[in-house]
Scaffold this motif. Structure first.
Motif, PDB file in Angstrom:
ATOM      1  N   MET B  42      -5.213 -18.406  41.933  1.00 25.93           N
ATOM      2  CA  MET B  42      -6.221 -18.788  42.869  1.00 25.93           C
ATOM      3  C   MET B  42      -5.460 -20.622  42.606  1.00 25.93           C
ATOM      4  N   PRO B  43      -4.503 -20.903  44.553  1.00 23.83           N
ATOM      5  CA  PRO B  43      -4.671 -22.746  44.838  1.00 23.83           C
ATOM      6  C   PRO B  43      -5.634 -23.536  42.845  1.00 23.83           C
ATOM      7  N   SER B  44      -4.912 -24.530  42.750  1.00 15.70           N
ATOM      8  CA  SER B  44      -5.637 -25.118  41.554  1.00 15.70           C
ATOM      9  C   SER B  44      -6.872 -25.936  43.433  1.00 15.70           C
ATOM     10  N   GLY B  45      -8.060 -25.938  42.171  1.00 13.90           N
ATOM     11  CA  GLY B  45      -9.118 -27.261  42.981  1.00 13.90           C
ATOM     12  C   GLY B  45      -9.538 -26.673  43.870  1.00 13.90           C
ATOM     13  N   THR B  46      -9.617 -25.295  43.911  1.00  9.04           N
ATOM     14  CA  THR B  46     -10.173 -24.643  45.069  1.00  9.04           C
ATOM     15  C   THR B  46     -11.604 -23.828  44.217  1.00  9.04           C
ATOM     16  N   GLY B  47     -12.058 -24.563  43.931  1.00 10.66           N
ATOM     17  CA  GLY B  47     -13.106 -23.851  42.474  1.00 10.66           C
ATOM     18  C   GLY B  47     -13.331 -22.436  42.352  1.00 10.66           C
ATOM     19  N   LYS B  48     -12.196 -21.813  41.409  1.00 11.96           N
ATOM     20  CA  LYS B  48     -11.523 -21.453  40.847  1.00 11.96           C
ATOM     21  C   LYS B  48     -12.800 -20.797  39.724  1.00 11.96           C
ATOM     22  N   THR B  49     -13.001 -21.242  38.817  1.00  7.04           N
ATOM     23  CA  THR B  49     -14.328 -20.639  37.889  1.00  7.04           C
ATOM     24  C   THR B  49     -15.425 -20.734  38.683  1.00  7.04           C
ATOM     25  N   VAL B  50     -16.092 -21.369  39.235  1.00  7.95           N
ATOM     26  CA  VAL B  50     -17.366 -21.495  39.975  1.00  7.95           C
ATOM     27  C   VAL B  50     -17.636 -20.087  40.864  1.00  7.95           C
ATOM     28  N   SER B  51     -16.325 -19.449  41.797  1.00  2.29           N
ATOM     29  CA  SER B  51     -16.473 -18.124  42.150  1.00  2.29           C
ATOM     30  C   SER B  51     -16.084 -17.266  41.152  1.00  2.29           C
ATOM     31  N   LEU B  52     -15.478 -17.820  40.356  1.00  2.87           N
ATOM     32  CA  LEU B  52     -15.277 -16.473  39.060  1.00  2.87           C
ATOM     33  C   LEU B  52     -17.397 -16.143  38.994  1.00  2.87           C
ATOM     34  N   LEU B  53     -17.630 -17.477  37.977  1.00  2.00           N
ATOM     35  CA  LEU B  53     -18.895 -16.849  37.912  1.00  2.00           C
ATOM     36  C   LEU B  53     -19.453 -16.242  38.299  1.00  2.00           C
ATOM     37  N   SER B  54     -19.978 -16.629  39.348  1.00  2.00           N
ATOM     38  CA  SER B  54     -20.849 -16.252  40.882  1.00  2.00           C
ATOM     39  C   SER B  54     -20.923 -14.799  40.859  1.00  2.00           C
ATOM     40  N   LEU B  55     -19.308 -14.307  40.963  1.00  2.00           N
ATOM     41  CA  LEU B  55     -19.804 -13.070  41.765  1.00  2.00           C
ATOM     42  C   LEU B  55     -19.547 -12.185  39.424  1.00  2.00           C
ATOM     43  N   ILE B  56     -19.160 -12.724  38.159  1.00  2.00           N
ATOM     44  CA  ILE B  56     -19.339 -11.887  37.420  1.00  2.00           C
ATOM     45  C   ILE B  56     -20.527 -11.635  37.291  1.00  2.00           C
ATOM     46  N   ILE B  57     -22.139 -12.902  37.102  1.00  2.00           N
ATOM     47  CA  ILE B  57     -23.288 -13.003  36.804  1.00  2.00           C
ATOM     48  C   ILE B  57     -23.840 -11.777  37.729  1.00  2.00           C
ATOM     49  N   ALA B  58     -23.762 -12.498  38.745  1.00  2.00           N
ATOM     50  CA  ALA B  58     -23.749 -11.510  40.463  1.00  2.00           C
ATOM     51  C   ALA B  58     -24.088  -9.735  39.334  1.00  2.00           C
ATOM     52  N   TYR B  59     -22.978  -9.920  39.779  1.00  2.00           N
ATOM     53  CA  TYR B  59     -22.076  -8.418  39.463  1.00  2.00           C
ATOM     54  C   TYR B  59     -23.148  -7.636  37.701  1.00  2.00           C
ATOM     55  N   GLN B  60     -23.330  -8.829  36.717  1.00  2.00           N
ATOM     56  CA  GLN B  60     -23.689  -8.787  35.608  1.00  2.00           C
ATOM     57  C   GLN B  60     -25.258  -7.854  35.336  1.00  2.00           C
ATOM     58  N   GLN B  61     -25.730  -9.358  36.613  1.00  2.00           N
ATOM     59  CA  GLN B  61     -26.996  -9.465  36.485  1.00  2.00           C
ATOM     60  C   GLN B  61     -27.456  -7.770  37.726  1.00  2.00           C
ATOM     61  N   ASN B  62     -26.654  -7.251  38.141  1.00  2.00           N
ATOM     62  CA  ASN B  62     -27.230  -6.508  39.059  1.00  2.00           C
ATOM     63  C   ASN B  62     -26.834  -5.505  38.619  1.00  2.00           C
TER      64      ASN B  62
END
Ligand code: SF4
Ligand SMILES: [Zn+2]
Ligand SMILES: [Zn+2]
Lengths: 330, 793
Positions: B42-62
């Motif tokens: 993922m290109p640097s500076g394109t919010g990799k961490t936040v995308s990763l966390l949002s998706l995985i947390i959503a996955y986890q909680q659901n």
């Protein structure tokens, strides 16, 4: 030199390490000084001292308080810095020669471990000079009792090391070949690329067709060639690999135990059995009495029963032979 | 922003999303659904961490299983950043959902960073902190205290025992700072709070080592279940981390210390025999029985643990000849003594573990098997002897670990003895390198144990290299491009000076005055035209020093000085951080500065030059590794023989990943802009190995420039950048709001429907065709006959 000593730390350590305790000459004066020890007492001294003192035969160790008699030819260079370890390893060498049982000789791992523990106790005693006499006795007794097994395991062990060495050598050779192959391949590729470029240049020089087109074409063929080669060598490597492992079966037991050797058999498996008579222990032939009693005959190895057996065999020798048959057979 | 990916509702804490973030999340979800591993760039500076966390947390909680997320990052600051992102995300979720989810997120770093004990935390070295903490917290110390002996305990650790074991800290996301503050308030140890709470966390963020270094992983990560989702962020260097975690260097000094440690152990054994022989006897009987682990499991912090041992070995009993404490110590001494004699050799030796073992056995009668148990036996002994000053035994531990590793692995390791530090040195300073060559060994347990491992970074090209080197298969490998409304970064390759001489740092020409002068010109030109900060990377310290002194002689530095302050990175980290600070100040106050650093140094990894801190980055030369290193040579050979990766391929891959990493330093977001210069003729051929997102912005016309051409291009670019660019122009292109996303999703759905329809059509056609064929073949009509009818009843 001075830099070295600085690096090694305290100067006292150096004089300890680099000075001959006998003649007090140090490595500082004699760069090539070597130290020797004798496994009799492990007192170290320099080579020239050994030459000077022991060349005219055995004599008592020059170190004060050590009254052992040393011989010239048993002096050897020191392997370990720590003389204690040097001695320990010698002891271990002796013990390991005797106690060379293998794991597969035991019913369970626990038994084997207990055996190891036992041996280690014994070695430990020898090293630290605890109950030396009793331990030595134990060692001797075991050696006496288990001569055959010790011998056998020795053979096994040496075979193992040999096969290991062979395997290692083979592996090294393989690696060398592969390395060469890789080099050759790289070289080849470089050459091809150079040739390809020449080709393109020539074509361009001849002015045939569109320049861009030619250049592109050239690049493409090169690419194709290199991928083809990569695929090709991949396969090659595979076969060579499997051939390599095919020869050395790692998981297999290296060798079965050798069959006990059969006694020498001069008649090549043919057994001579007496068909027509049974040899008795005693025949009342009086002409045999002299032989039976006389020391002179017996000392020469004359055996009465041997004689009887031969006489009887001779007597019955012709019984199964029918002259007619024999004649037609020949 | 709330949206669905398939059936999964994702809550994204920003009002706008980048298209590549959306694509990234889709691929992540597919990977998790499929239950496999993936490599994503993922290109640097394109919010990799936040995308990763949002998706995985959503996955986890659901999902009903609530799969735990283990997020591994490299440095403490990255861990802290990720925790902050997570915190923000959870706050957003609470606000959107209207209720607070039952959630815990914690970060873990070394004791050195988390310790609160007033005297321990002041220690400088991490291992000393560890060791001192152990002697304040070990189980037997507590026992002694209970018996009324005068021993010191750490109160912060003691207080933890007063709390409910599964609720040491309230739910929520705790940043490291927050954890420290909470610990200080409640007088409880933050390190152990995090450690003990790990089984109860939904998200754990810690450094690679806790999962990769087998010596630590066993202790810290043992209890994590199989369905955890493991993420390695900034993973472009993961193979080196793996290798380092299993490699050991021994020096004469460390052997001397180890020998001292062994002698101390000896003394302690004698003491204990006199005072408390029963303890030794107990240990001995336990070892005889092969009982193990019963009390070990309870011990939360062992002295050390086994480095990556196969399971069957762990269940086996300790060999008989090292069962007794004194036997084992004499065994260790013999081994150390042997290593010392090996160090005496004055020429380079490189050998396999097998041949090392053979020689060892020949000289000292040390067998392979007891050697393998060394590490474990030592742990047990240290525990039995109740040693408190554990830091003294660190070198001995190292030797034991070495023993265990060398006796365990026949392949993938090599031993190299280098008697001299360099080729020109005359005073021997021997180092015995025990080097792991195979990155797959250390990471294998991770892939074996966890069903989904995600490897991601800003620069991880070529993607297929990683599965090959690390020995795993992926469900998805993807490299995303950057969607930009206007080009905000300008990569270019300079191959010639203004005088048309080619420039390169290849060995033959690197000290050529004309090459050096041309590099100097590049520096001057770019210092002149770019505002604020410029960062320059050299392939090595050695080259940097030599070129700087040559520039000095040519008067180039004097010219540069007129435009920028010059700062230089050194191997000393303190000096470097001072230089960095000065650099930042100079950028802030408008003086502008140029930082000269090394492509494999500390600056290139993990220090960001966002916005005005880095408007231009110049890579002088291809940052190849020093190929004369014997360790590198051994590794190259290993790669060729076992993974079919050619030397040149690996070297160039490695050089390019470092180059890309350096380039990525200046671009930390879509609103950032910067120039990326690759100054070496050899980059021209290697540009295919750059990450896709850089390649995409590198037109052919910019790949073969001379210095003056490059200056012109850069000037034009900067002029463009200086124009205001209102955010609304980006909307719909490089950023999507909810409507754009819906439109995109609708489009994708439409596309999918079209694809499905097409496929159905194809299938239908196929069926018709088959039908026709069948009909034709069925000339006699017996296809229709039910054969059962023919069977006589
Ligand atoms: S228990 Fe915590 S506070 Fe106490 S010494 Fe160890 S790390 Fe420091
Ligand atoms: Zn002498
Ligand atoms: Zn003597």
């Amino acid at each position: 030199m001075s830099r070295l000593s600085l690096k090694n730390g305290a100067p006292k350590e150096i004089s300890d390490e680099d000075q001959c305790p006998v003649c007090k000459s140090s490595r500082y004066l004699n760069r090539n000084m070597r130290f020797l020890v004798n496994p009799e007492c492990y007192h170290k001294m320099c080579e020239s001292c050994v030459d000077r003192l022991f060349s005219s035969g055995p004599r008592v160790c020059p170190v004060a308080g050590c009254n052992r008699t040393l011989r010239r030819q048993r002096f050897r260079p020191q392997t370990f810095e720590d003389i204690q370890i040097e001695r320990e390893v010698d002891v271990r060498k002796r013990v390991a020669k005797v106690f060379n049982r293998r794991e597969d000789e035991f019913d369970s791992l626990l038994d084997y471990n207990n055996y190891l523990n036992e041996v280690e106790d014994l070695t430990f005693n020898l090293i630290h000079k605890i109950d030396v006499d009793a331990t030595e006795k134990k060692l001797k007794a075991y050696e006496e009792a288990n001569k055959a097994a010790i011998r056998e395991n020795e053979v096994l062990a040496s075979q193992e090391t040999q096969s290991l060495q062979a395997q290692e050598a083979a592996e090294k050779e393989h690696a060398r070949l592969r390395r060469e192959a890789a080099l050759r391949e790289a070289e080849e590729e470089r050459r091809e690329r150079a040739e390809g470029r020449l080709d393109v240049i020539n074509q361009l020089a001849r002015g045939e067709g569109n320049a861009d087109e030619i250049a592109r074409q050239g690049r493409r063929t090169l690419l194709k060639k290199s991928t083809a080669r990569r695929v090709g060598t991949g396969d090659e490597m595979d076969t060579s690999d499997s051939a390599g492992t095919g020869l050395q079966f790692k998981g297999l037991r290296r060798r079965a135990r050798p069959e006990p050797e059969k006694p020498f058999e001069p008649f090549g498996e043919v057994t001579v059995e007496h068909e027509y008579f049974v040899l008795k222990g005693h025949y009342a032939w009086d002409f045999l009495d002299t032989a039976r009693t006389s020391q002179t005959y017996r000392a020469g190895g004359y055996d009465i029963s041997e004689y009887c057996s031969r006489a009887l065999t001779d007597a019955f020798a012709g019984l199964a032979v029918f002259v007619g048959e024999e004649q037609t057979a020949t | 922003m709330r949206f669905n990916i398939d059936e999964l509702e994702v809550l994204f804490p920003y009002p706008r999303i980048y298209p590549e973030q959306y694509a990234y999340m889709c691929d992540l979800k597919r990977t998790l659904d499929a239950g496999g591993h993936c490599v994503l760039e993922m290109p640097s500076g394109t919010g990799k961490t936040v995308s990763l966390l949002s998706l995985i947390i959503a996955y986890q909680q659901n999902s009903p299983e609530k799969r735990k997320l283990i997020y591994c990052s490299r440095t403490m600051s990255e861990i802290e950043k990720a925790l902050a992102e997570l915190r923000q995300l959870m706050a957003f979720r609470t606000e959107q959902l209207g209720y607070e989810e039952e959630f815990r997120g914690l970060g873990l770093t070394s004791r050195k960073n988390l310790c609160l004990h007033p005297s321990v935390k002041r220690e400088k070295s991490g291992s000393v902190v560890d060791a001192r903490c152990r002697s304040l917290t070990a189980g037997f110390v507590k026992e002694q205290k209970e018996k009324g002996e005068d021993v010191e305990l750490c109160i912060y650790h003691e207080n933890l025992d007063l709390l409910e074991p599964h609720n040491l800290i309230p739910p929520g996301v705790w940043t490291l700072d927050g954890l420290l503050q909470y610990g200080e308030q409640q007088k409880q140890c933050p390190y152990f709070t995090a450690r003990r709470m790990m089984p109860f966390c939904n998200v754990i963020i810690y450094s690679y080592h806790y999962l990769l270094d087998p010596k630590i992983a066993e202790r810290v990560s043992r209890e994590l279940s199989k369905d955890c989702i493991v993420v390695f962020d900034e993973a472009h260097n993961i193979d080196n981390v793996c290798i380092e975690s299993l490699s050991i260097d021994l020096t004469e000094d460390s052997l001397r210390k180890a020998a001292r440690g062994a002698n101390n152990l000896d003394r302690r054994i004698t003491e204990m025999k006199a005072s408390d022989a029963q303890k030794l006897q107990d240990e001995y009987s336990k070892l005889v029985e092969g009982l193990r682990g019963a009390d070990q499991a309870r011990e939360e912090d062992q002295f050390m643990s086994n480095p990556a041992l196969p399971d069957d070995l762990l269940k086996e009993a300790v060999p008989g000849n090292i069962r007794r404490a004194e036997h084992f110590v004499s065994f260790l001494k013999r081994f150390i003594e042997y290593l010392k004699t090996r160090m005496k050799v004055l020429h380079v030796i490189s050998e396999t573990p097998l041949s090392f073992l053979a020689h060892l056995k020949e000289l000292t009668f040390i067998e392979r098997k007891p050697l393998r148990f060394c590490a474990e036996r030592l742990t047990s002994l240290v525990r039995t002897l109740e040693l408190t000053n554990i830091e003294d035994y660190q070198p001995l531990q190292e030797v034991a670990t070495f023993a265990t590793l060398v006796a365990t692995y026949e392949h993938g390791f090599t031993l190299i003895l280098e008697p001299f530090e360099s080729d020109t040195a005359t005073v021997p300073n021997p180092v015995l390198h025990f080097t792991c060559l195979d990155a797959a060994i250390a990471i294998k347990p991770v892939f074996d144990r966890f069903s989904s491992v995600i490897i991601t970074s800003g620069t991880i090209s070529p993607l297929e290299m990683y599965p090959r080197m690390l020995g795993f298969t992926t469900v998805i490998q993807e490299s995303y491009t950057m969607t930009l409304a206007r080009k905000t970064f300008l990569p270019m390759i300079i191959t010639r000076g203004s005088d048309q001489n080619t420039i390169s740092t290849s060995f033959q020409v690197r000290n050529d005055p004309s090459v050096v002068r041309n590099y100097g010109n590049i520096l001057i030109e770019f210092c002149k035209l770019t505002p604020d900060g410029v960062v320059v990377f050299f392939p090595s310290y050695l080259y940097m020093e030599s070129i700087i002194s040559m520039w000095q002689g040519m008067g180039i530095l004097d010219t540069v000085w007129k435009y920028k302050l010059i700062l230089v990175e050194t191997p000393d980290s303190q000096e470097t951080s001072l230089a960095l600070e000065t650099y930042r100040t100079a950028c802030n106050n408008g003086r502008g500065a140029v930082l000269l650093c090394v492509a494999r140094g500390k600056v290139s990894e993990g220090i960001d030059f966002d916005h005005h801190y880095g408007r231009a980055v110049i890579n002088i030369g291809v940052p190849y590794q020093y190929t004369e290193s014997r360790i590198l040579k051994a590794r190259l050979e290993f790669l060729r023989e076992n993974y079919r990766i050619r030397e040149s391929d690996f070297l160039s891959f490695d050089a390019m990943r470092h180059a890309a990493q350096c380039l990525g330093r200046v671009l930390r977001g879509k609103d950032d802009y910067g120039i990326m210069v690759l100054a070496d003729r050899r980059f021209l051929k290697k540009r295919g190995q750059l990450p896709k997102w850089i390649q995409q912005s590198l037109p052919d016309s910019d790949t073969n420039l001379s210095v003056d051409q490059a200056t012109a291009v850069a000037k034009a670019f900067l002029k463009g950048m200086s124009k205001a660019y209102p955010a609304h122009l980006q909307e719909g292109i490089s950023t999507w709001d909810m409507d754009d996303l819906r439109r995109h999703q609708a489009k994708m759905a439409e596309e999918e429907i079209r694809m499905l329809r097409k496929e159905a059509e194809m299938r239908e056609r196929e069926r018709v065709r088959r039908r026709v064929v069948e009909d034709e073949e069925d000339e006699y009509g017996d296809m229709e006959v039910d054969y059962d009818d023919l069977v006589p009843v």
